[in-house]
Design an enzyme around this catalytic site. Structure first.
Site, PDB file in Angstrom:
ATOM      1  N   ARG A  49     -15.359  10.600   0.952  1.00 27.88           N
ATOM      2  CA  ARG A  49     -14.590   9.949   2.005  1.00 27.88           C
ATOM      3  C   ARG A  49     -14.101   8.590   1.495  1.00 27.88           C
ATOM      4  O   ARG A  49     -14.813   7.894   0.767  1.00 27.88           O
ATOM      5  CB  ARG A  49     -15.461   9.728   3.247  1.00 27.88           C
ATOM      6  CG  ARG A  49     -15.577  10.968   4.107  1.00 27.88           C
ATOM      7  CD  ARG A  49     -14.233  11.353   4.748  1.00 27.88           C
ATOM      8  NE  ARG A  49     -14.343  12.481   5.645  1.00 27.88           N
ATOM      9  CZ  ARG A  49     -14.126  13.759   5.309  1.00 27.88           C
ATOM     10  NH1 ARG A  49     -13.800  14.078   4.072  1.00 27.88           N
ATOM     11  NH2 ARG A  49     -14.231  14.717   6.208  1.00 27.88           N
ATOM     12  N   HIS A 100      -5.896  14.436  -0.221  1.00 30.51           N
ATOM     13  CA  HIS A 100      -7.057  15.076   0.424  1.00 30.51           C
ATOM     14  C   HIS A 100      -7.006  16.608   0.284  1.00 30.51           C
ATOM     15  O   HIS A 100      -7.011  17.329   1.280  1.00 30.51           O
ATOM     16  CB  HIS A 100      -7.128  14.668   1.903  1.00 30.51           C
ATOM     17  CG  HIS A 100      -8.506  14.785   2.478  1.00 30.51           C
ATOM     18  ND1 HIS A 100      -9.066  13.846   3.300  1.00 30.51           N
ATOM     19  CD2 HIS A 100      -9.454  15.748   2.342  1.00 30.51           C
ATOM     20  CE1 HIS A 100     -10.282  14.224   3.658  1.00 30.51           C
ATOM     21  NE2 HIS A 100     -10.537  15.380   3.071  1.00 30.51           N
TER      22      HIS A 100
END
Ligand code: GLV
Length: 318
Positions: free
Chosen positions: A233, A281
């Site tokens: 993250r 991502h």
């Protein structure tokens, strides 16, 4: 009289994926009613009836409408939106997926570690200039690869790097062995861990504890020339500090798949750094064929009243 069927809502945010999962689940479990929502209005109408949600993130004010909800299966690993909505989820069991993402994330990490060691960017630039510039590529064999976060994903990453003969070390909150990891450092010994890393891979969940995990002080402790890969993250890396570390040569470069804010703003200084690879991502791709088996397994367990796999602790955050 026909019994009222238990309702399962599928809501991944992608209509095509919803349709594929719906069909497979209807086929496997004809005894349940499977629903999908094409719009937010449809979603609002369905939510009060559903007992089970198989889905990706959902704003907490929408979740509040799911008054009959008993189980939320996240079709992904990260659970931040559910942690944020924790107060509205009393009595709701939350599970996530862990297995399907390790493989693709490990391939991502290997790709960019090797791209760095083989100086891919310089090779491309030389080719564009049509110049013959020999050099000796660095080797993964014998390098030290540090992995922060030794959950299901971290261990899979460790296995791939170990197979290519890197020395794999890891750091996590407490000491103890992990598969494919030569040495696990407890967080208290992070200085010694950082000082050894030729490549550092972050596979950390977003929690209060991991926020800013890699800030200036720790970036400065890294072995000179270290290459950073973040597949966990974005909140684990202070981007401003990362830019400083790159400017000062504390680290050689980075491959970043996750950011403090996504999508990464077009203004971010990271885009223009030659030594940084930026991807949107994508490292833990979420294909229906990968996510379906664990979803079906957990549904089978749920309908049989048995304990579920990959139960998430919303207080801990993963
Ligand atoms: C993706 O980032 C996930 O958490 O599954």
């Amino acid at each position: 009289m026909e019994a009222v069927k238990r309702s399962v809502l599928i809501h991944t945010g992608r209509a095509k994926q919803d349709a594929l999962l719906r069909e497979a689940i209807e086929r496997a479990f004809p005894q349940v009613r499977v629903v999908t929502a094409a719009s937010e209005t449809a979603l609002r109408e369905l939510l009060p009836e559903v007992e089970i949600i198989l889905g990706w993130s959902m704003p907490s004010e929408l979740l509040a409408q799911a008054s009959r909800l008993r189980w939320y299966q996240v079709i992904g690993a990260g659970v931040e939106p559910l942690v944020a909505a924790r107060d509205r989820l009393h009595g709701v069991m939350v599970t996530n997926l862990r297995g399907p993402f390790g493989g693709p994330m490990a391939e991502y990490a290997l790709t960019y570690a090797l791209a760095h060691l083989q100086r891919l960017r310089a090779v491309e630039a030389a080719q564009r200039r049509r110049v013959w510039e020999p050099f000796i590529p660095a080797r993964l064999d014998g390098s030290t690869v540090g992995i922060a976060g030794l959950g299901a994903v971290g261990v899979e990453i460790a296995q791939r790097f170990a197979a290519l003969r890197a020395h794999v070390i890891g750091v996590r909150r407490s000491a103890g062995a992990a598969a494919h990891v030569e040495r696990v450092y407890p967080l208290a010994e992070i200085d010694a861990f950082l000082a050894r890393c030729d490549v550092l891979v972050l596979a950390l969940p977003a929690t209060e504890e991991t926020r800013g995990f890699l800030s200036s002080d720790r970036l400065a402790m890294l072995k000179a020339g270290c290459f950073l890969i973040n597949v966990g993250r974005g909140s684990a890396v202070a981007e401003r500090d990362l830019l400083t570390a790159l400017d000062r040569g504390w680290i050689a470069g980075a491959a970043l798949d996750v950011f403090e804010e996504e999508p990464l703003s077009a203004d971010s200084a990271l885009w223009s750094r030659e030594e940084v690879f930026i991807t949107p991502h994508i490292s833990g791709i979420n294909r229906p064929e990968d996510v379906l088996p664990p979803l079906l397994d957990n549904l089978r367990l749920y309908l049989a009243g048995e304990p579920l796999q990959n139960v998430v602790d919303l207080v801990r955050g993963y």
